[in-house]
Design a protein around this motif. Structure first.
Motif, PDB file in Angstrom:
ATOM      1  N   ASP A  74      -0.253  -3.727   8.939  1.00 55.27           N
ATOM      2  CA  ASP A  74       0.691  -2.969   8.082  1.00 55.27           C
ATOM      3  C   ASP A  74       2.068  -2.966   8.795  1.00 55.27           C
ATOM      4  OD1 ASP A  74      -0.736  -1.266   5.831  1.00 55.27           O
ATOM      5  OD2 ASP A  74      -1.863  -1.404   7.687  1.00 55.27           O
ATOM      6  N   VAL A  75       3.141  -3.248   8.023  1.00 53.73           N
ATOM      7  CA  VAL A  75       4.647  -3.240   8.366  1.00 53.73           C
ATOM      8  C   VAL A  75       4.945  -2.236   7.450  1.00 53.73           C
ATOM      9  CG1 VAL A  75       6.897  -4.368   8.643  1.00 53.73           C
ATOM     10  CG2 VAL A  75       4.909  -5.410   9.076  1.00 53.73           C
ATOM     11  N   PHE A  76       5.300  -1.143   8.018  1.00 55.04           N
ATOM     12  CA  PHE A  76       5.729   0.217   7.311  1.00 55.04           C
ATOM     13  C   PHE A  76       7.246   0.249   6.950  1.00 55.04           C
ATOM     14  CE2 PHE A  76       1.953   1.351   9.219  1.00 55.04           C
ATOM     15  CZ  PHE A  76       1.191   2.120   8.311  1.00 55.04           C
ATOM     16  N   PHE A  77       7.703   0.594   5.793  1.00 55.55           N
ATOM     17  CA  PHE A  77       8.706   0.507   5.405  1.00 55.55           C
ATOM     18  C   PHE A  77       9.802   1.603   6.081  1.00 55.55           C
ATOM     19  CE2 PHE A  77       6.795  -1.107   1.429  1.00 55.55           C
ATOM     20  CZ  PHE A  77       6.750  -2.520   1.767  1.00 55.55           C
ATOM     21  N   THR A  78       9.126   2.803   6.467  1.00 60.03           N
ATOM     22  CA  THR A  78       9.751   3.690   7.032  1.00 60.03           C
ATOM     23  C   THR A  78      10.067   3.527   8.699  1.00 60.03           C
ATOM     24  OG1 THR A  78       7.702   4.875   7.195  1.00 60.03           O
ATOM     25  CG2 THR A  78       9.374   5.594   5.406  1.00 60.03           C
ATOM     26  N   GLY A  79       9.491   2.452   9.093  1.00 57.93           N
ATOM     27  CA  GLY A  79       9.485   2.037  10.484  1.00 57.93           C
ATOM     28  C   GLY A  79       7.903   2.064  11.143  1.00 57.93           C
ATOM     29  N   GLU A  85      18.467  18.699   0.655  1.00 65.11           N
ATOM     30  CA  GLU A  85      18.985  17.644   0.059  1.00 65.11           C
ATOM     31  C   GLU A  85      18.727  16.167   0.728  1.00 65.11           C
ATOM     32  OE1 GLU A  85      21.543  18.283  -2.031  1.00 65.11           O
ATOM     33  OE2 GLU A  85      20.800  20.234  -2.111  1.00 65.11           O
ATOM     34  N   ARG A  86      17.639  16.338   1.254  1.00 69.56           N
ATOM     35  CA  ARG A  86      17.193  14.767   1.869  1.00 69.56           C
ATOM     36  C   ARG A  86      16.071  14.400   1.022  1.00 69.56           C
ATOM     37  NH1 ARG A  86      16.385  14.556   8.206  1.00 69.56           N
ATOM     38  NH2 ARG A  86      16.571  12.360   7.570  1.00 69.56           N
ATOM     39  N   LYS A  87      15.794  13.283   1.063  1.00 70.30           N
ATOM     40  CA  LYS A  87      14.435  12.494   0.608  1.00 70.30           C
ATOM     41  C   LYS A  87      13.689  11.602   1.652  1.00 70.30           C
ATOM     42  CE  LYS A  87      16.255  12.023  -4.261  1.00 70.30           C
ATOM     43  NZ  LYS A  87      16.417  10.773  -5.210  1.00 70.30           N
ATOM     44  N   PHE A  88      12.549  11.965   1.636  1.00 66.38           N
ATOM     45  CA  PHE A  88      11.657  11.032   2.585  1.00 66.38           C
ATOM     46  C   PHE A  88      10.938  10.055   2.043  1.00 66.38           C
ATOM     47  CE2 PHE A  88      12.952  14.963   4.554  1.00 66.38           C
ATOM     48  CZ  PHE A  88      13.216  14.883   5.663  1.00 66.38           C
ATOM     49  N   GLY A  89      10.516   8.934   2.455  1.00 67.32           N
ATOM     50  CA  GLY A  89       9.770   7.884   1.996  1.00 67.32           C
ATOM     51  C   GLY A  89       8.239   7.975   2.308  1.00 67.32           C
ATOM     52  N   LEU A  90       7.350   7.722   1.349  1.00 63.89           N
ATOM     53  CA  LEU A  90       5.884   7.672   1.666  1.00 63.89           C
ATOM     54  C   LEU A  90       5.805   6.796   3.043  1.00 63.89           C
ATOM     55  CD1 LEU A  90       4.485   8.023  -1.819  1.00 63.89           C
ATOM     56  CD2 LEU A  90       4.944   9.916  -0.302  1.00 63.89           C
ATOM     57  N   PRO A  91       4.517   6.780   3.393  1.00 64.98           N
ATOM     58  CA  PRO A  91       3.964   5.721   4.466  1.00 64.98           C
ATOM     59  C   PRO A  91       3.466   4.519   3.705  1.00 64.98           C
ATOM     60  CG  PRO A  91       2.260   7.394   4.026  1.00 64.98           C
ATOM     61  CD  PRO A  91       3.458   7.916   3.338  1.00 64.98           C
ATOM     62  N   ALA A  92       4.517   3.864   3.026  1.00 58.70           N
ATOM     63  CA  ALA A  92       4.382   2.554   2.414  1.00 58.70           C
ATOM     64  C   ALA A  92       4.321   1.496   3.179  1.00 58.70           C
ATOM     65  CB  ALA A  92       5.116   2.274   1.047  1.00 58.70           C
ATOM     66  N   SER A  93       3.537   0.195   3.005  1.00 58.24           N
ATOM     67  CA  SER A  93       3.859  -0.973   4.018  1.00 58.24           C
ATOM     68  C   SER A  93       3.455  -1.876   2.924  1.00 58.24           C
ATOM     69  CB  SER A  93       2.632  -0.771   5.190  1.00 58.24           C
ATOM     70  OG  SER A  93       1.333  -0.532   4.442  1.00 58.24           O
ATOM     71  N   ALA A 133       0.904  -1.296   0.038  1.00 61.92           N
ATOM     72  CA  ALA A 133      -0.007  -0.027   0.077  1.00 61.92           C
ATOM     73  C   ALA A 133       1.036   1.234  -0.196  1.00 61.92           C
ATOM     74  CB  ALA A 133      -0.958   0.270   1.230  1.00 61.92           C
ATOM     75  N   SER A 134       0.423   2.325  -0.809  1.00 65.38           N
ATOM     76  CA  SER A 134       1.034   3.616  -0.830  1.00 65.38           C
ATOM     77  C   SER A 134       2.607   3.635  -1.240  1.00 65.38           C
ATOM     78  CB  SER A 134       1.059   4.313   0.501  1.00 65.38           C
ATOM     79  OG  SER A 134      -0.418   4.258   0.695  1.00 65.38           O
ATOM     80  N   LEU A 135       2.987   2.724  -1.992  1.00 58.71           N
ATOM     81  CA  LEU A 135       4.351   2.482  -2.473  1.00 58.71           C
ATOM     82  C   LEU A 135       4.513   3.342  -3.574  1.00 58.71           C
ATOM     83  CD1 LEU A 135       6.959   0.642  -2.408  1.00 58.71           C
ATOM     84  CD2 LEU A 135       6.036  -0.678  -4.001  1.00 58.71           C
TER      85      LEU A 135
END
Length: 296
Positions: free
Chosen positions: A220-225, A189-197, A179-181
């Motif tokens: 859900d197991v979120f890829f950003t923790g 200069e930074r990149k932030f991931g979406l709340p993908a899971s 979801a939400s990938l």
């Protein structure tokens, strides 16, 4: 064929799971905008409004909802339009559109004098398609565009997608997917991931006499923790009056915290009115969602 699809999903998930453990960007794309599923703790994995693989097994439905969201935090008012439509026996489509307006804050000139106010806003628009291979197995994908305007002349946007497999037999349902990938959001200069899971969901429907019970759970197991989990139940009388309750657990960088929920609904000649209320959390407590829809 099922094995090849699962292998493909794993191949996508592995590199994404390596994303840094950080707070996700554009968390509003994971807000539950349905007065039905939000009353059930946000157990949405099997809802055709969010999972396009579920639409081929459900009737068509369109709904509008209004939310007074997170009054104890960054309060916003949300207007949401969602729908799912069957096309024949195997094919179905769904869509979502949402606009939310945040709390105004003052703007000052160089002398420190207030000259106007500004309200941040968020926009979400998406569509998907679902296809049933058999009477018990389907697949679905969504594509969504999200934009957040945080200040005058300053906005962030991203494209995200969902992909699900769904198995349904008699009263039992199970689904799994992502979801939400989507594309990361760049800030400086930074990149932030979406709340993908990685997401899984289970459901069971039980009918007896004039009553019916519906149980739903997802995780859900979120890829950003972080991890999110939801458990909800609905009791329906004569397919006309509904009572709902649920619990949602959010840990780490999950976009939604822990809360409880309750709700009611009525349906007559296809028209349904639903309301949900969140409680047990200082930020999301007193969140109210009311919706009207038509099922056909």
């Amino acid at each position: 064929m099922k094995k090849s699809i699962l292998i493909s999903l794993v191949a996508v998930l592995l590199p994404v799971a390596l994303f840094a453990q950080e707070s996700p960007a554009l968390p509003f794309i994971r807000t539950d905008r349905s007065a039905v599923t939000s009353a059930m703790g946000g157990a949405e994995a099997l809802s055709p409004l969010y999972n396009p693989a579920a639409v081929p097994f459900r009737g068509s439905d369109v709904a509008f909802s209004f939310q007074s969201w997170a009054p104890g935090g960054a309060k916003s008012t949300n207007m949401n339009l969602t729908g799912g439509f069957r096309i024949g026996k195997r094919l179905a489509v769904n869509f979502i559109g949402a606009y939310q307006n945040g709390k105004e804050y003052p703007l000052y000139d160089n002398t420190g004098i207030g000259k106007s106010t500004f309200a941040p806003s968020d926009l979400l628009a998406g569509a998907g398609v679902g296809f049933a291979f058999t009477d018990f197995l389907s697949i679905g994908v969504n594509v969504k565009f999200a934009q957040s305007t945080v200040a005058q002349g300053s906005s962030y946007n991203a494209v995200a997608g969902d992909a699900f497999l769904l198995f349904k037999m008699k009263g039992f349902s199970a689904t799994a997917g992502v979801a939400s990938l989507g594309t990361p959001v760049k800030s400086g200069e930074r990149k932030f991931g979406l709340p993908a899971s990685a997401k899984v969901g289970l459901g069971y429907d039980l009918a007896f006499g004039t009553g019916a019970l519906c149980f739903a759970a997802d995780a859900d197991v979120f890829f950003t923790g972080g991890v999110g989990a939801a458990l909800g139940a609905q009791y329906g009388w004569n397919d006309m009056v509904f009572a709902r309750a649920g619990f949602h657990l959010g840990t780490g960088n999950a976009p939604l915290p822990t809360y409880a929920s309750v709700g009611l609904g009525v349906k007559f000649v296809g028209i349904h009115l639903d309301v949900s209320y969140l409680l047990g959390n200082a930020v999301l407590g007193n969140t109210l969602c009311a919706g009207i829809g038509y099922a056909f």
